[in-house]
Enzyme design. Structure first.
Site, PDB file in Angstrom:
ATOM      1  N   ASP A  62      16.878  10.953  -4.018  1.00 10.63           N
ATOM      2  CA  ASP A  62      16.826  11.323  -2.747  1.00 10.63           C
ATOM      3  C   ASP A  62      15.974  12.891  -2.870  1.00 10.63           C
ATOM      4  O   ASP A  62      17.016  13.572  -3.509  1.00 10.63           O
ATOM      5  CB  ASP A  62      17.883  11.258  -1.753  1.00 10.63           C
ATOM      6  N   TYR A  79       5.419  17.675  11.593  1.00 10.40           N
ATOM      7  CA  TYR A  79       4.900  16.999  10.672  1.00 10.40           C
ATOM      8  C   TYR A  79       3.921  17.895  10.066  1.00 10.40           C
ATOM      9  O   TYR A  79       3.760  18.243   8.779  1.00 10.40           O
ATOM     10  CB  TYR A  79       4.235  15.467  10.984  1.00 10.40           C
TER      11      TYR A  79
HETATM   12  N1  LIG Z   1      -0.637   6.952   4.975  1.00 16.38           N
HETATM   13  C1  LIG Z   1      -1.219   8.353   5.564  1.00 16.38           C
HETATM   14  O1  LIG Z   1      -1.953   8.039   6.341  1.00 16.38           O
HETATM   15  C2  LIG Z   1      -1.082   9.635   4.838  1.00 16.38           C
HETATM   16  C3  LIG Z   1      -1.899  10.552   5.186  1.00 16.38           C
HETATM   17  C4  LIG Z   1      -1.645  11.962   4.866  1.00 16.38           C
HETATM   18  C5  LIG Z   1      -0.635  12.182   4.073  1.00 16.38           C
HETATM   19  N2  LIG Z   1       0.399  11.146   3.730  1.00 16.38           N
HETATM   20  C6  LIG Z   1       1.217  11.530   2.755  1.00 16.38           C
HETATM   21  O2  LIG Z   1       1.225  10.763   1.403  1.00 16.38           O
HETATM   22  C7  LIG Z   1       2.549  10.494   1.005  1.00 16.38           C
HETATM   23  C8  LIG Z   1       2.678   9.025   0.662  1.00 16.38           C
HETATM   24  O3  LIG Z   1       2.609   8.408   2.201  1.00 16.38           O
HETATM   25  P1  LIG Z   1       2.479   6.853   2.194  1.00 16.38           P
HETATM   26  O4  LIG Z   1       1.617   6.309   3.189  1.00 16.38           O
HETATM   27  O5  LIG Z   1       2.240   5.939   0.708  1.00 16.38           O
HETATM   28  O6  LIG Z   1       3.926   6.657   2.674  1.00 16.38           O
HETATM   29  P2  LIG Z   1       4.885   5.214   2.573  1.00 16.38           P
HETATM   30  O7  LIG Z   1       5.958   5.202   3.639  1.00 16.38           O
HETATM   31  O8  LIG Z   1       4.414   3.976   2.238  1.00 16.38           O
HETATM   32  O9  LIG Z   1       5.748   5.585   1.135  1.00 16.38           O
HETATM   33  C9  LIG Z   1       6.616   6.963   1.148  1.00 16.38           C
HETATM   34  C10 LIG Z   1       7.748   6.494   0.193  1.00 16.38           C
HETATM   35  O10 LIG Z   1       8.502   7.950   0.180  1.00 16.38           O
HETATM   36  C11 LIG Z   1       9.972   7.107   0.108  1.00 16.38           C
HETATM   37  N3  LIG Z   1      10.652   8.412   0.505  1.00 16.38           N
HETATM   38  C12 LIG Z   1      10.970   8.696   1.828  1.00 16.38           C
HETATM   39  N4  LIG Z   1      12.027   9.623   1.990  1.00 16.38           N
HETATM   40  C13 LIG Z   1      12.419   9.826   0.752  1.00 16.38           C
HETATM   41  C14 LIG Z   1      13.579  10.575   0.136  1.00 16.38           C
HETATM   42  N5  LIG Z   1      14.113  11.539   0.755  1.00 16.38           N
HETATM   43  N6  LIG Z   1      13.567  10.504  -1.253  1.00 16.38           N
HETATM   44  C15 LIG Z   1      12.914   9.761  -2.003  1.00 16.38           C
HETATM   45  N7  LIG Z   1      11.780   9.111  -1.630  1.00 16.38           N
HETATM   46  C16 LIG Z   1      11.508   9.211  -0.225  1.00 16.38           C
HETATM   47  C17 LIG Z   1       9.851   5.967   0.930  1.00 16.38           C
HETATM   48  O11 LIG Z   1      11.043   5.273   0.688  1.00 16.38           O
HETATM   49  C18 LIG Z   1       8.585   5.446   0.607  1.00 16.38           C
HETATM   50  O12 LIG Z   1       8.640   4.473  -0.607  1.00 16.38           O
HETATM   51  C19 LIG Z   1       3.443  11.071   1.776  1.00 16.38           C
HETATM   52  O13 LIG Z   1       3.763  12.355   1.493  1.00 16.38           O
HETATM   53  C20 LIG Z   1       2.992  10.961   3.315  1.00 16.38           C
HETATM   54  O14 LIG Z   1       3.053  11.846   4.133  1.00 16.38           O
HETATM   55  C21 LIG Z   1       0.143   9.844   4.146  1.00 16.38           C
END
Ligand SMILES: NC(=O)c1ccc[n+]([C@@H]2O[C@H](COP(=O)([O-])OP(=O)(O)OC[C@H]3O[C@@H](n4cnc5c(N)ncnc54)[C@H](O)[C@@H]3O)[C@@H](O)[C@H]2O)c1
Length: 249
Positions: free
Chosen positions: A62, A154
């Site tokens: 975490d 966010y």
């Molecule tokens: N998908 C989008 O459109 C988007 C756009 C801009 C930025 N992001 C950023 O990119 C990154 C990845 O996003 P994604 O789309 O792959 O999301 P996702 O939700 O598919 O994956 C995120 C992962 O982080 C893990 N996670 C959450 N809280 C956690 C914690 N406290 N400790 C450890 N792991 C934890 C989750 O279990 C998950 O496996 C994130 O930081 C997100 O904010 C995503």
């Protein structure tokens, strides 16, 4: 292979962009330590990589807990001998208008998206210094650069990651530790499924993106790979937008 003999720790590696980065890094020769709170998903990605002959392991972590950061980095060094690369990817996404955002939601977002990145940089710096230098990539968002009517808290977390990255780059430079941020736009992962599963909403979103579609996790992973690799040897404190042109408007 662009990451031959390198060792990388990727947080939030169980799915989405973290999993795509893990697969690509392993293909490019890195030993990858994946961490996540999602144990089942993380182990699945590791099994997939090792089945293809790649090097990977999983540790439950975490990112809001400092002790778990120490353990994840120690386990990476124990298992693979060093740490060259950290990808601070784990994050959560919540859309709530500011006046309806409860304090607990602000705190949770700040803890995971903000403090998680701070702990990661704090504990990776000594480890990467021991390895003789390397690269840290912090995953921010276009929400860390421009505002959005749906998001308040966010956006604040991702803006924090953007500027924290620049301070970390200045502090890491003397040890050959490069620190950069990546700013994805709308990327088609499970994180945003609650928004884009609705066909009408997806169409509206796509209409606002100059390239006319959402990005893929793999497209972001390629930019992260560049920053992690020696191809980016002279790149630090920089921000890389991967958004189909969204913030160019
Ligand atoms: N998908 C989008 O459109 C988007 C756009 C801009 C930025 N992001 C950023 O990119 C990154 C990845 O996003 P994604 O789309 O792959 O999301 P996702 O939700 O598919 O994956 C995120 C992962 O982080 C893990 N996670 C959450 N809280 C956690 C914690 N406290 N400790 C450890 N792991 C934890 C989750 O279990 C998950 O496996 C994130 O930081 C997100 O904010 C995503």
């Amino acid at each position: 292979m662009r990451l031959k003999d390198k060792v990388a720790l990727i947080t939030g590696g169980a799915r989405g962009m973290g999993a795509a980065e893990a697969r690509l890094f392993a293909k490019e020769g890195a030993a990858v330590m994946l961490s996540d709170v999602n144990v089942e998903g993380g182990k699945k990605v590791v099994a997939e990589i090792t089945k293809k002959g790649g090097k990977a392991a999983f540790i439950k972590q975490d990112v809001t807990r400092e002790e778990e950061w120490k353990a994840a980095i120690a386990e990476t060094e124990r298992r693979f001998g060093r740490l060259d690369i950290l990808i601070n990817n784990a994050g959560i996404f919540v859309t709530t208008v500011i006046e309806k955002t409860p304090e607990e939601e602000w705190d949770r977002l700040m803890d995971i998206n903000g403090k998680g990145v701070f702990f990661g940089v704090k504990h990776a710096i000594p480890a990467i210094r021991r390895a003789g230098g390397g690269s840290i990539v912090n995953i921010s968002s276009t929400a860390g650069i421009v505002g959005n009517t749906l998001e308040g808290a966010y956006t604040a977390t991702k803006g924090a990651v953007r500027l924290f990255t620049k301070g970390a780059a200045l502090q890491g430079a003397k040890d050959g530790i490069r620190v950069n941020s990546v700013h994805p736009g709308a990327i088609d992962t499970e994180m945003v499924a609650f928004l884009v599963d609705d066909k009408k909403h997806r169409k509206e979103l796509e209409a606002r993106i100059p390239l006319g579609r959402l990005g893929t996790a793999e497209e972001v992973a390629k930019v992260v790979l560049f920053l992690a690799s020696d191809d980016a040897a002279y790149v630090t404190g920089a921000e890389f937008v991967v958004d189909g042109g969204y913030t160019a408007q």
